[in-house]
Design an enzyme around this catalytic site. Structure first.
Site, PDB file in Angstrom:
ATOM      1  N   LYS A  61       0.836  -1.205   0.000  1.00 46.52           N
ATOM      2  CA  LYS A  61       0.000   0.000   0.000  1.00 46.52           C
ATOM      3  C   LYS A  61       0.870   1.255   0.000  1.00 46.52           C
ATOM      4  O   LYS A  61       0.592   2.215  -0.728  1.00 46.52           O
ATOM      5  CB  LYS A  61      -0.929  -0.008   1.208  1.00 46.52           C
ATOM      6  CG  LYS A  61      -2.011  -1.067   1.118  1.00 46.52           C
ATOM      7  CD  LYS A  61      -2.819  -1.159   2.406  1.00 46.52           C
ATOM      8  CE  LYS A  61      -3.860  -2.260   2.310  1.00 46.52           C
ATOM      9  NZ  LYS A  61      -4.620  -2.423   3.567  1.00 46.52           N
ATOM     10  N   HIS A 110       0.144  -6.673  17.975  1.00 46.06           N
ATOM     11  CA  HIS A 110      -0.928  -7.666  17.905  1.00 46.06           C
ATOM     12  C   HIS A 110      -1.525  -7.872  19.288  1.00 46.06           C
ATOM     13  O   HIS A 110      -0.850  -7.766  20.310  1.00 46.06           O
ATOM     14  CB  HIS A 110      -0.460  -8.996  17.300  1.00 46.06           C
ATOM     15  CG  HIS A 110       0.827  -9.523  17.849  1.00 46.06           C
ATOM     16  ND1 HIS A 110       0.941 -10.111  19.078  1.00 46.06           N
ATOM     17  CD2 HIS A 110       2.053  -9.548  17.309  1.00 46.06           C
ATOM     18  CE1 HIS A 110       2.182 -10.489  19.279  1.00 46.06           C
ATOM     19  NE2 HIS A 110       2.888 -10.144  18.220  1.00 46.06           N
TER      20      HIS A 110
END
Length: 129
Positions: A61, A110
């Site tokens: 991206k 995470h």
């Protein structure tokens, strides 16, 4: 100068299931990443694999190439001795970064089965340009 910023979020359970499929690990993860993953417990393996996958998508991206830009295994995400993540690029991805004089910054996190990655591509230009 910032060339691009990418962010991605990945479900560790989805990656854990994908790792059971033949060929998935070889398609997505470089040999050095596979070695890293093999040395982890099942829970940490899923979280780390998901974080690495998210980082690869965030890189694509930031580069503006989308999923077809580079082979995912060219975007190896490893860990320094202190645990800090870094990219070890190869093939077309390494050539693309070198040609543009880029530094790749990556941050991972995470929790609760979700992994997040942010990638910043920093372009270095000589003074006066």
């Amino acid at each position: 100068m910032i060339l691009g910023i990418g962010i991605d979020l990945c479900d560790a359970r989805r990656i854990e299931k994908s790792l059971e499929k033949a060929g998935f690990a070889n398609y997505v993860y470089a040999p050095a990443e596979q070695t890293l993953l093999e040395g982890l417990s099942a829970k940490r393996r899923a979280e780390t694999a998901a974080a690495n996958f998210a980082a690869k998508e965030a890189f694509l991206k930031a580069a503006g190439t989308g999923l077809g830009g580079f082979a995912l295994a060219e975007l190896a995400l490893l860990r320094a001795e202190n645990g800090a993540p870094y990219f070890e690029l190869s093939g077309k991805a390494a050539a693309w970064v070198a040609q543009r004089g880029l530094t790749v910054h990556v941050s991972l996190t995470h929790e609760n089965g979700l992994a997040n990655a942010i990638v910043v591509l920093e372009e270095h230009r000589p003074k006066g340009e």
